[in-house]
Design an enzyme around this catalytic site. Sequence first.
Site, mmCIF file in Angstrom:
data_model
loop_
_atom_site.group_PDB
_atom_site.id
_atom_site.type_symbol
_atom_site.label_atom_id
_atom_site.label_comp_id
_atom_site.label_asym_id
_atom_site.label_seq_id
_atom_site.Cartn_x
_atom_site.Cartn_y
_atom_site.Cartn_z
ATOM 1 C CG ASP A 98 51.742 74.320 39.284
ATOM 2 O OD1 ASP A 98 51.436 74.274 40.532
ATOM 3 O OD2 ASP A 98 51.719 75.057 38.510
ATOM 4 C CG ASP A 199 47.636 75.767 42.967
ATOM 5 O OD1 ASP A 199 47.870 76.649 41.914
ATOM 6 O OD2 ASP A 199 46.596 75.502 43.189
ATOM 7 C CD GLU A 256 48.532 80.613 43.204
ATOM 8 O OE1 GLU A 256 48.021 81.149 42.237
ATOM 9 O OE2 GLU A 256 48.219 79.585 43.720
ATOM 10 C CG HIS A 329 48.631 79.081 34.739
ATOM 11 N ND1 HIS A 329 49.642 79.442 35.699
ATOM 12 C CD2 HIS A 329 47.889 78.296 35.342
ATOM 13 C CE1 HIS A 329 49.240 79.170 36.859
ATOM 14 N NE2 HIS A 329 48.231 78.476 36.568
ATOM 15 C CG ASP A 330 46.151 81.447 37.118
ATOM 16 O OD1 ASP A 330 45.511 80.619 36.402
ATOM 17 O OD2 ASP A 330 46.676 81.266 38.119
HETATM 18 O O1 TEU Z 1 45.552 79.783 41.402
HETATM 19 C C1 TEU Z 1 45.142 80.333 42.389
HETATM 20 C C2 TEU Z 1 44.156 81.439 42.717
HETATM 21 O O2 TEU Z 1 43.781 81.876 43.618
HETATM 22 C C3 TEU Z 1 44.183 82.291 41.107
HETATM 23 O O3 TEU Z 1 44.959 82.339 40.338
HETATM 24 C C4 TEU Z 1 42.661 81.784 40.434
HETATM 25 O O4 TEU Z 1 42.912 80.985 39.660
HETATM 26 C C5 TEU Z 1 42.198 83.170 39.907
HETATM 27 O O5 TEU Z 1 41.629 83.985 40.951
HETATM 28 C C6 TEU Z 1 41.113 83.097 38.919
HETATM 29 O O6 TEU Z 1 39.934 82.611 39.731
HETATM 30 C C7 TEU Z 1 46.045 78.593 41.301
HETATM 31 C C8 TEU Z 1 46.360 78.218 39.884
HETATM 32 O O7 TEU Z 1 47.403 79.010 39.535
HETATM 33 C C9 TEU Z 1 45.168 78.284 38.879
HETATM 34 O O8 TEU Z 1 45.427 78.015 37.605
HETATM 35 C C10 TEU Z 1 44.162 77.175 39.698
HETATM 36 O O9 TEU Z 1 43.134 77.473 38.882
HETATM 37 C C11 TEU Z 1 43.789 77.484 40.987
HETATM 38 O O10 TEU Z 1 45.166 77.494 41.914
HETATM 39 C C12 TEU Z 1 43.213 76.137 41.600
HETATM 40 O O11 TEU Z 1 44.278 75.046 41.857
#
Ligand code: TEU
Length: 560
Positions: A98, A199, A256, A329-330
């Site tokens: 990642d 990411d 992503e 994980h989100d």
């Molecule tokens: O996520 C990007 C993102 O915009 C969302 O998934 C965000 O975590 C969600 O709207 C909650 O506010 C990526 C990663 O998957 C995430 O875990 C990180 O926090 C984010 O980027 C920052 O690197």
Amino acid sequence: MNRFWWKESVVYQIYPKSFYDSNGDGIGDLQGIIAQIPYIDKLGVDIVWLNPIFQSPNDDNGYDISDYQAIDSDYGTMADFTELLDKLHEKNIRLVLDMVLNHTSDEHPWFQQARRSVDNPYRDFYIWKSGKEGNPPNNWTSFFGKSAWKYDELTQQFYLHIFSQKMPDLNWENPRLREKIYAMLRWWLEQGVDGFRLDSIGFLWKDPSFPDGSTECGGHALGEEHYVNQPKVHTYLQELHEEVFARYPDRVTMGELFMSTPQDVISFTGSTKKEIDLAIYFDILHIDMENHVWWSQRNWSLKELKKKVNTWQQSLHELGWCCQHFNSHDQPRSVSRFGDDKKYWYESASMLAVFLFTLEGTPFIFQGEEIGMTNPPFSAIEQYRDINTLNFYLEAKEKGRDLNQIMELIRFRSRDNSRTPLQWNHNLNAGFTSGQPWLEVNPDYLKINVDSQLKQKNSLFHFYRQLILVRKKHPALIYGSYVMIMEEDEEIFAYLRNWENKKYLVILNYSPYNTELKLPDFLNWETSELVISNYSFRQKDLFNNQLQPYEACVYLLKEN
Ligand code: TEU
Ligand code: CA
């Protein structure tokens, strides 16, 4: 249709912090993953995607990187990493890292340098704007709440942070920064990693005039219409591809793409100029949000879901490629969110799995999904660790909002829902750690755990194994065209997948009721062959057209 290994693979996402702790400090680690390779191998997945394992002060659990070329000491050492990579490769499992290229930690040496003075050689690695304290350059807000600008006392300028204050955004306009990033990526590819999950990759280009965001846009943060999937980001991604990935054509890139439409995904994954291979998209997952607003909740109907799925499947076919996922994980746990984590726990979890595995796109399993892990019954804010959740709570408190309602929303949406430790067995802490877990274990581990499902022949784990095999055996489920049927039905989700001269019928009862199945006449299903079903009676009684609650079955239709 071009065939690629990463289209025919199943991805298993590991959140290392919560996977398996080998040394009792309460935090999962690389040796823990190594110890569980036999389990991953048994499931039958092809690719492991590891959430960030690089050195980090862990403001956002590793998405704030302070050294791209070092392993965080919580997780182990570079030697542990090499051992993990080699041992996965021995089992023919690929490893995808990642990679966070939109921002670094404020503790990264580049930022430490950059903030020293306006003429520091690293200053332009980040985005700085003049202004008076308390009066930021524009109204953009961060994904984690409040202004996206932080005033830096020393040089009296603001820096941009789309995420937390400790995650300053990198300035991709700067060719020196881009060069450093490319070199770093090439270094990892030289170590033998099989690719990257990139990411927030659609955010790299920001409108350099930094206009105010419109409050009418909805979405996650004010201002995002000025940096999410903007046309010019493609120039960066094309260069990135040319400078890095074109030299390693056997690897994969999974980008992503937040807030993306099918057209966006096609423009990133399908254009003649190569950018990324596969898109991680969210439009379907966000069906329960009000206009993509994270901290919101709305009711949705099956017809709406069908329409969305149909649009995505039809649009991308032969033009682009995406993942299919219900968890990460989100995201909260899918069985709690889209199924029924009580009475029809097994039935609904297995139905959701059949759904994902019979769509075009690469299926992603998030650790614990294969055993049907659920959202934890947390009740106090002290039980949460996620920065996004904690910031939301604090801001709501400051604004004097009803905290009971806020807690309800947090229980529903918090990212910690999926981050609780993997439930290995019925021992203390679900066997995850001998110490104090960094995030509480879900108390349902006595009922839901790996150990008991490995032993039980008809468990969800074994159902997932079977599904993975089914997908490999029937390429029509990977490459076939998608045809929606029974569009108006409010309980049954049914569709066909056609490829070469094979036709498959997928039937999902998306409801907790017994439902009558009336298939359209043109389907000649009396002579069809059952491929998989989540109810064992179906094996014997093929053509019973009563569907059980959350029943899911796939047939290979015989033409005559
Ligand atoms: O996520 C990007 C993102 O915009 C969302 O998934 C965000 O975590 C969600 O709207 C909650 O506010 C990526 C990663 O998957 C995430 O875990 C990180 O926090 C984010 O980027 C920052 O690197
Ligand atoms: Ca550990």
